[in-house]
Design a protein around this motif. Structure first.
Motif, PDB file in Angstrom:
ATOM      1  N   LEU A 249       0.810  -1.220   0.000  1.00  0.00           N
ATOM      2  CA  LEU A 249       0.000   0.000   0.000  1.00  0.00           C
ATOM      3  C   LEU A 249       0.844   1.270   0.000  1.00  0.00           C
ATOM      4  CD1 LEU A 249      -3.011  -0.745   2.405  1.00  0.00           C
ATOM      5  CD2 LEU A 249      -2.813  -1.115  -0.052  1.00  0.00           C
ATOM      6  N   ASN A 250       1.956   1.237   0.711  1.00  0.00           N
ATOM      7  CA  ASN A 250       2.747   2.460   0.869  1.00  0.00           C
ATOM      8  C   ASN A 250       3.931   2.555  -0.089  1.00  0.00           C
ATOM      9  OD1 ASN A 250       1.093   3.287   3.039  1.00  0.00           O
ATOM     10  ND2 ASN A 250       2.259   1.996   4.446  1.00  0.00           N
ATOM     11  N   ASN A 251       4.332   1.427  -0.661  1.00  0.00           N
ATOM     12  CA  ASN A 251       5.453   1.444  -1.604  1.00  0.00           C
ATOM     13  C   ASN A 251       5.219   0.435  -2.721  1.00  0.00           C
ATOM     14  OD1 ASN A 251       7.966   2.150  -2.669  1.00  0.00           O
ATOM     15  ND2 ASN A 251       9.035   0.586  -1.462  1.00  0.00           N
ATOM     16  N   PRO A 252       4.123   0.606  -3.475  1.00  0.00           N
ATOM     17  CA  PRO A 252       3.813  -0.360  -4.540  1.00  0.00           C
ATOM     18  C   PRO A 252       4.905  -0.371  -5.598  1.00  0.00           C
ATOM     19  CG  PRO A 252       2.447   1.606  -4.753  1.00  0.00           C
ATOM     20  CD  PRO A 252       3.167   1.726  -3.455  1.00  0.00           C
ATOM     21  N   GLN A 253       5.202  -1.563  -6.129  1.00  0.00           N
ATOM     22  CA  GLN A 253       6.282  -1.706  -7.091  1.00  0.00           C
ATOM     23  C   GLN A 253       5.785  -1.782  -8.529  1.00  0.00           C
ATOM     24  OE1 GLN A 253       9.641  -1.576  -6.034  1.00  0.00           O
ATOM     25  NE2 GLN A 253       8.459  -0.920  -4.242  1.00  0.00           N
ATOM     26  N   HIS A 254       4.671  -2.456  -8.744  1.00  0.00           N
ATOM     27  CA  HIS A 254       4.173  -2.656 -10.107  1.00  0.00           C
ATOM     28  C   HIS A 254       3.360  -1.434 -10.547  1.00  0.00           C
ATOM     29  CE1 HIS A 254       2.073  -4.531 -13.522  1.00  0.00           C
ATOM     30  NE2 HIS A 254       3.042  -5.435 -13.509  1.00  0.00           N
ATOM     31  N   ALA A 255       3.467  -1.079 -11.806  1.00  0.00           N
ATOM     32  CA  ALA A 255       2.756   0.095 -12.331  1.00  0.00           C
ATOM     33  C   ALA A 255       1.244  -0.038 -12.149  1.00  0.00           C
ATOM     34  CB  ALA A 255       3.094   0.285 -13.813  1.00  0.00           C
ATOM     35  N   TYR A 256       0.721  -1.256 -12.277  1.00  0.00           N
ATOM     36  CA  TYR A 256      -0.725  -1.473 -12.119  1.00  0.00           C
ATOM     37  C   TYR A 256      -1.151  -1.205 -10.682  1.00  0.00           C
ATOM     38  CZ  TYR A 256      -5.206  -3.955 -12.005  1.00  0.00           C
ATOM     39  OH  TYR A 256      -6.529  -4.289 -11.834  1.00  0.00           O
ATOM     40  N   THR A 257      -0.351  -1.697  -9.717  1.00  0.00           N
ATOM     41  CA  THR A 257      -0.672  -1.450  -8.299  1.00  0.00           C
ATOM     42  C   THR A 257      -0.627   0.042  -8.008  1.00  0.00           C
ATOM     43  OG1 THR A 257       0.439  -3.552  -7.813  1.00  0.00           O
ATOM     44  CG2 THR A 257      -0.151  -2.171  -5.954  1.00  0.00           C
ATOM     45  N   LYS A 258       0.353   0.724  -8.555  1.00  0.00           N
ATOM     46  CA  LYS A 258       0.468   2.170  -8.349  1.00  0.00           C
ATOM     47  C   LYS A 258      -0.773   2.893  -8.873  1.00  0.00           C
ATOM     48  CE  LYS A 258       5.535   2.268  -8.599  1.00  0.00           C
ATOM     49  NZ  LYS A 258       6.713   2.713  -9.368  1.00  0.00           N
ATOM     50  N   ARG A 259      -1.274   2.422 -10.015  1.00  0.00           N
ATOM     51  CA  ARG A 259      -2.462   3.047 -10.605  1.00  0.00           C
ATOM     52  C   ARG A 259      -3.699   2.810  -9.734  1.00  0.00           C
ATOM     53  NH1 ARG A 259      -6.037   1.348 -14.641  1.00  0.00           N
ATOM     54  NH2 ARG A 259      -4.768  -0.480 -15.180  1.00  0.00           N
ATOM     55  N   LEU A 260      -3.826   1.599  -9.191  1.00  0.00           N
ATOM     56  CA  LEU A 260      -4.958   1.304  -8.316  1.00  0.00           C
ATOM     57  C   LEU A 260      -4.916   2.168  -7.056  1.00  0.00           C
ATOM     58  CD1 LEU A 260      -5.323  -2.605  -8.385  1.00  0.00           C
ATOM     59  CD2 LEU A 260      -6.736  -0.913  -9.560  1.00  0.00           C
ATOM     60  N   VAL A 261      -3.737   2.246  -6.438  1.00  0.00           N
ATOM     61  CA  VAL A 261      -3.594   3.027  -5.204  1.00  0.00           C
ATOM     62  C   VAL A 261      -3.885   4.502  -5.461  1.00  0.00           C
ATOM     63  CG1 VAL A 261      -1.940   3.806  -3.452  1.00  0.00           C
ATOM     64  CG2 VAL A 261      -1.993   1.396  -4.127  1.00  0.00           C
ATOM     65  N   ALA A 262      -3.433   4.996  -6.615  1.00  0.00           N
ATOM     66  CA  ALA A 262      -3.669   6.403  -6.949  1.00  0.00           C
ATOM     67  C   ALA A 262      -5.146   6.716  -7.142  1.00  0.00           C
ATOM     68  CB  ALA A 262      -2.894   6.771  -8.213  1.00  0.00           C
ATOM     69  N   ALA A 263      -5.934   5.693  -7.509  1.00  0.00           N
ATOM     70  CA  ALA A 263      -7.365   5.900  -7.772  1.00  0.00           C
ATOM     71  C   ALA A 263      -8.222   5.800  -6.508  1.00  0.00           C
ATOM     72  CB  ALA A 263      -7.855   4.876  -8.794  1.00  0.00           C
ATOM     73  N   VAL A 264      -7.623   5.418  -5.381  1.00  0.00           N
ATOM     74  CA  VAL A 264      -8.395   5.244  -4.146  1.00  0.00           C
ATOM     75  C   VAL A 264      -8.932   6.596  -3.682  1.00  0.00           C
ATOM     76  CG1 VAL A 264      -8.285   4.565  -1.721  1.00  0.00           C
ATOM     77  CG2 VAL A 264      -7.061   3.224  -3.438  1.00  0.00           C
ATOM     78  N   PRO A 265     -10.260   6.709  -3.447  1.00  0.00           N
ATOM     79  CA  PRO A 265     -10.793   7.989  -2.950  1.00  0.00           C
ATOM     80  C   PRO A 265     -10.296   8.264  -1.535  1.00  0.00           C
ATOM     81  CG  PRO A 265     -12.493   6.298  -2.896  1.00  0.00           C
ATOM     82  CD  PRO A 265     -11.318   5.692  -3.598  1.00  0.00           C
ATOM     83  N   ARG A 266      -9.947   9.505  -1.279  1.00  0.00           N
ATOM     84  CA  ARG A 266      -9.399   9.875   0.023  1.00  0.00           C
ATOM     85  C   ARG A 266     -10.403  10.717   0.792  1.00  0.00           C
ATOM     86  NH1 ARG A 266      -5.465  10.202  -3.838  1.00  0.00           N
ATOM     87  NH2 ARG A 266      -5.879  12.387  -4.279  1.00  0.00           N
ATOM     88  N   LEU A 267     -10.348  10.641   2.101  1.00  0.00           N
ATOM     89  CA  LEU A 267     -11.224  11.443   2.950  1.00  0.00           C
ATOM     90  C   LEU A 267     -10.657  12.863   2.969  1.00  0.00           C
ATOM     91  CD1 LEU A 267     -13.778  10.777   4.558  1.00  0.00           C
ATOM     92  CD2 LEU A 267     -12.373  10.559   6.594  1.00  0.00           C
TER      93      LEU A 267
END
Length: 542
Positions: A249-267
């Motif tokens: 979650l805090n240091n994703p390595q794969h480009a796909y994981t990075k894209r998913l984490v970036a899309a997470v809605p934040r409070l």
């Protein structure tokens, strides 16, 4: 691979490959998956729709549809390759040691039998317990999963319970024989934040008390941050990243994981916009009571909407949040008269909706449209999507050529090719279907658009695209948007104001900045504290 697994490994996938039937976008639904679930571990599998998460779970349980070819590779459990076992052999050797909870509890429960009867069946099949002993076992299970009044729940039918209660019944059923492995496929997706928080705490307690290994499939990274020990990320059938939760979650390595984490809605509460138009919705003192009962029996009343008043301006987004049963959807349906309110006044775009007769109401409905939660049931499977989008226009007198041109324009605005008009709903993904539903709702250029949980079941990346699309289209068309949701993270970013509903009443309303930083009501504070993973800030936002 050896049939013998290390003592702490409960379930092992070795080169699991599931061929896709027919002509899909790829040859295999799952490609060479190797992954292990350990005792006393919660392993979350994440990925977009079509990544192979649920098919992996279904193949583990022997529940793949007959249209699928036989999976290849191994799924090892207790020295057995589950892929080589028939149903009878699985029942004899595995019994209740491997259990699964599905995403939609109401679809998994038989409406003709009480839930107590249905959970009892597991004991009847797998044990020699007496009827009285089984009944007590079921009541104890209901108590363990924190169902209120287990005796009443035991006698209840599925329709008499809330979604959260039905999900607890399914968890109780899955736990009946004290399984070593529990597979949970999106078990909290459609639940409000407080019920979701309770289910997640229940999962953690089960792991602690029984040492159960839990394979938890989800697209909600807040849930992942809350409960996972490890995270496995799947993309188009392949495992692209796996590791401890904090690392992924805090240091994703794969480009796909990075894209998913970036899309997470934040409070991330936003300030309300000031450049809003005239009032497009005025609802005053709306009430709706449902009554159930039979002749000779007491009538049970549920006041679903209790003297609610609200307004909405052009270009404004008003969020409506609250737990399941708080009255959000009923209020929305009363506003556009899918359900007739018992009392109150409703004015949309200057038209008094509450007093309209059927023919006039049909004509006035072009001023107000709704997008429903489930894009799979919202579209007629026998109707081409172009016809679905054009239908409302034709009903309201738009010439066919103009309706066709408008349909093509809307499809392209939704990020789809105009040629999509000639295809049927089953030929689209869930996110694409929701775009089609939005296009259909906007075809008549309504002054008011209601989105009822319209992104709650979508992947984070698709959800982000749909929300961005709604914002962009609203800026151009300046409709008022009533956004019904149980996701406070989405509401905090999208809405100019948020109204909090509890037991049919609006208990608090205000701008997100004020509501999230200094809520006036204890109920609002409870909702905020129940947001899963609220303490985790995605790297992109840090």
């Amino acid at each position: 691979m050896s049939d013998h697994l290390p003592d702490d490994v409960l379930l092992s996938y070795e080169n699991l490959t599931i061929p896709l039937p027919g002509k899909g976008d790829r040859a295999r639904a799952v490609e060479g998956l190797s992954l292990q679930l350990h005792r006393n571990e919660i392993l979350c599998i994440v990925g977009e729709s079509g990544s192979g998460k649920s098919l992996t779970a279904l193949s583990t349980m022997g529940l793949l549809d007959a249209e699928f070819d036989r999976p290849q590779g191994q799924i090892m459990f207790h020295g057995n390759n589950l892929l080589e076992m028939g149903e009878r052999q699985r029942t004899q050797r595995i019994g209740g040691k491997l259990a699964m909870i599905f995403q939609e509890p109401t679809a998994s429960l038989n409406p003709f039998y009480t839930v107590g009867h249905q959970v009892s069946e597991t004991f009847k099949i797998h044990t020699d317990l007496s009827k009285a002993e089984i009944r007590q076992k079921v009541l104890d299970l209901f108590a363990e999963v924190l169902l209120p009044d287990p005796e009443r729940i035991y006698r209840s039918y599925p329709h008499q319970l809330s979604g959260g209660q039905c999900q607890r019944v399914m968890i109780a059923s899955a736990l009946a024989l004290n399984p070593e492995v529990l597979i949970a496929d999106e078990p909290t997706t459609a639940l409000d934040v407080t019920t979701q928080a309770q289910i997640l705490k229940l999962m953690l307690r089960l792991r602690e008390r029984h040492g159960t290994g839990i394979l938890f499939i989800t697209h909600d990274f807040g849930v992942v941050a809350e409960i996972a020990d490890r995270v496995a990320v799947m993309c188009r059938g392949e495992l692209v990243e796996v590791g401890p939760t904090a690392e992924v979650l805090n240091n994703p390595q794969h480009a796909y994981t990075k894209r998913l984490v970036a899309a997470v809605p934040r409070l991330e509460p936003r300030a309300a916009r000031s450049d809003l138009g005239e009032t497009v919705l005025r609802a005053q003192n709306i009430s709706k009571t449902y009554r159930t009962g039979h002749i000779g029996k007491a009538v049970h009343e549920v006041r679903a909407v209790d003297d609610v008043s609200l307004t909405l301006r052009r270009g404004e987004t008003l969020g409506l949040v609250g737990e399941s049963g708080s009255g959000k959807s009923t209020l929305s349906q009363c506003i556009i008269r899918m359900v007739d309110a018992d009392g109150g006044e409703i004015e949309i775009d200057g038209i008094r909706f509450d007093s309209l007769r059927p023919r006039a109401l049909r004509h006035a409905r072009r001023h107000a449209q709704i997008i429903f939660q489930d894009p799979y049931t919202a579209l007629d499977p026998r109707q081409k999507v172009g016809d679905a989008i054009a239908e409302g226009q034709l009903i309201h007198g738009v010439p066919m050529a103009q309706a066709a041109a408008r349909t093509a324009e809307l499809l392209e605005a939704m990020g789809l090719d105009a040629s999509a008009a000639e295809r049927f709903p089953h030929q689209f993904s869930g996110g694409q279907r929701q775009r089609i539903c939005i296009a259909r709702a906007l075809a008549l250029e309504p002054a008011l658009l209601i989105a009822d949980e319209s992104v709650s079941a979508l992947d984070v990346s698709v959800q982000a695209q749909i929300l961005e699309l709604l914002v962009d289209v609203q800026q151009r068309l300046q409709f008022g948007l009533l956004f019904v949701t149980h996701d406070l993270r989405v509401a905090s970013q999208l809405c100019d104001r948020i109204a909090v509903m509890q037991k049919g009443k609006i208990v608090e309303i205000g701008e997100p900045v004020q509501l999230f930083t200094n809520p006036a009501q204890e109920y609002t504070r409870q909702l905020l504290s129940a947001v899963p993973g609220a303490g985790w800030v995605p790297q992109s936002a840090a």
